[in-house]
Design a protein around this motif. Structure first.
Motif, short mmCIF file in Angstrom:
data_model
loop_
_atom_site.label_atom_id
_atom_site.label_comp_id
_atom_site.label_asym_id
_atom_site.label_seq_id
_atom_site.Cartn_x
_atom_site.Cartn_y
_atom_site.Cartn_z
N VAL A 45 0.78 -1.31 0.21
CA VAL A 45 0.04 -0.07 0.04
C VAL A 45 1.10 1.25 0.01
N ARG A 46 1.95 1.24 0.74
CA ARG A 46 2.86 2.34 1.07
C ARG A 46 3.61 2.53 -0.21
N LEU A 47 4.16 1.45 -1.00
CA LEU A 47 4.65 1.60 -2.25
C LEU A 47 3.87 2.05 -3.39
N LYS A 48 2.56 1.66 -3.48
CA LYS A 48 1.77 2.21 -4.28
C LYS A 48 1.46 3.73 -4.12
N HIS A 49 1.40 4.28 -2.92
CA HIS A 49 1.46 5.59 -2.80
C HIS A 49 2.69 6.47 -3.15
N ARG A 50 3.62 5.71 -2.92
CA ARG A 50 5.01 6.19 -3.35
C ARG A 50 4.87 6.47 -4.90
N HIS A 51 4.58 5.23 -5.48
CA HIS A 51 4.57 5.50 -6.92
C HIS A 51 3.74 6.41 -7.42
N ASP A 52 2.48 6.48 -6.99
CA ASP A 52 1.54 7.69 -7.32
C ASP A 52 2.37 9.14 -7.10
N LEU A 53 2.99 9.24 -6.18
CA LEU A 53 3.64 10.50 -5.89
C LEU A 53 5.02 10.69 -7.11
N VAL A 54 5.62 9.60 -7.24
CA VAL A 54 6.70 9.66 -8.24
C VAL A 54 6.01 9.86 -9.62
N ALA A 55 4.93 9.33 -10.02
CA ALA A 55 4.37 9.69 -11.22
C ALA A 55 4.08 11.40 -11.30
N GLU A 56 3.65 11.80 -10.13
CA GLU A 56 3.15 13.19 -10.16
C GLU A 56 4.60 14.04 -10.30
N LEU A 57 5.54 13.29 -9.54
CA LEU A 57 7.01 14.18 -9.55
C LEU A 57 7.43 14.31 -11.12
N VAL A 58 7.34 13.12 -11.86
CA VAL A 58 7.92 12.83 -13.40
C VAL A 58 7.06 13.78 -14.11
N GLU A 59 5.73 14.08 -14.01
CA GLU A 59 5.10 15.18 -14.62
C GLU A 59 5.46 16.63 -14.55
N VAL A 60 5.41 16.78 -13.29
CA VAL A 60 5.86 18.32 -12.56
C VAL A 60 7.34 18.63 -13.43
N VAL A 61 8.28 17.63 -13.25
CA VAL A 61 9.54 17.87 -13.68
C VAL A 61 9.38 18.21 -15.38
N ARG A 62 8.81 17.12 -16.02
CA ARG A 62 8.54 17.33 -17.43
C ARG A 62 7.78 18.44 -17.90
N GLY A 63 6.79 18.90 -16.93
CA GLY A 63 5.95 20.13 -17.32
C GLY A 63 6.91 21.19 -17.29
N HIS A 64 8.04 21.28 -16.76
CA HIS A 64 8.93 22.56 -16.46
C HIS A 64 9.84 22.48 -17.50
N GLY A 65 9.78 21.38 -18.35
CA GLY A 65 10.93 21.47 -19.55
C GLY A 65 12.17 21.19 -18.97
#
Length: 187
Positions: A45-65
């Motif tokens: 459960v905790r790893l799934k939550h972490r993976h969701d946060l990692v996906a958000e992080l990747v999108e934020v970093v990608r979004g900033h070019g």
């Protein structure tokens, strides 16, 4: 002199006592195995939550070019590998690789002042730090449950019941990343 009826009664009582001991021991081992399984579920459960946060992080970093495409790809590959691992030891080894990829990504984001100063990235960093702390606590809880379970199946007379009942030892979750540092220190 002891009569035959008394001997039969004593033998019956002894057999009944042994059966009750075996049933009680079996139930205790099932309970302890269930605690190990439950501890693993909480890690997942905790790893799934972490993976969701990692996906958000990747999108934020990608979004900033962000220019470091290699770090983004390494995080995505590590996240995919971790999600595909089945055995607990394999899963945690893959998660440790993901932690290393995240450290590289955070180092790469340090070169982007607008991204480093962004509120969203700081919030994600704090959420990831909290998630990592929960994973570490869950890992410790799992290892404690494994210790109790493994000890129980090795102690006599439970070892006899464990052998007949198909109970086998569980592996501890070893930390592959000996230099594990808090997420807050990754920047």
């Amino acid at each position: 002199m002891i009569t035959t009826a008394v001997l039969v009664f004593l033998a019956f009582f002894l057999v009944l006592l042994l059966v009750l001991l075996a049933v009680s021991t079996y139930s205790d081992l099932v309970h302890r195995r269930g605690e190990v399984d439950d501890a693993w579920v909480w890690i997942e459960v905790r790893l799934k939550h972490r993976h969701d946060l990692v996906a958000e992080l990747v999108e934020v970093v990608r979004g900033h070019g962000a220019r470091d495409r290699q770090a983004l790809e390494a995080v995505a590959a590590a996240r995919s590998r971790a999600a595909g691992a089945q055995a607990p030891a394999d899963r945690m080894a893959a998660e440790d690789l993901l932690s290393g990829a995240l450290r590289s990504l955070f180092a790469a984001t340090g070169a982007h002042p607008d991204l480093k100063a962004g509120r969203t990235l700081a919030e994600l960093r704090e959420k990831l730090a909290a998630a990592e702390d929960r994973i570490t606590r869950s890992r410790r809880h799992y290892n404690d449950a494994v210790l109790i379970y493994n000890n129980a199946i090795q102690m006599s007379p439970a070892d006899i019941v464990a052998g007949m009942g198909g109970f086998s030892q569980r592996e501890y979750l070893r930390d592959q990343d000996e230099e594990r540092r808090p997420v807050r220190a990754w920047f």
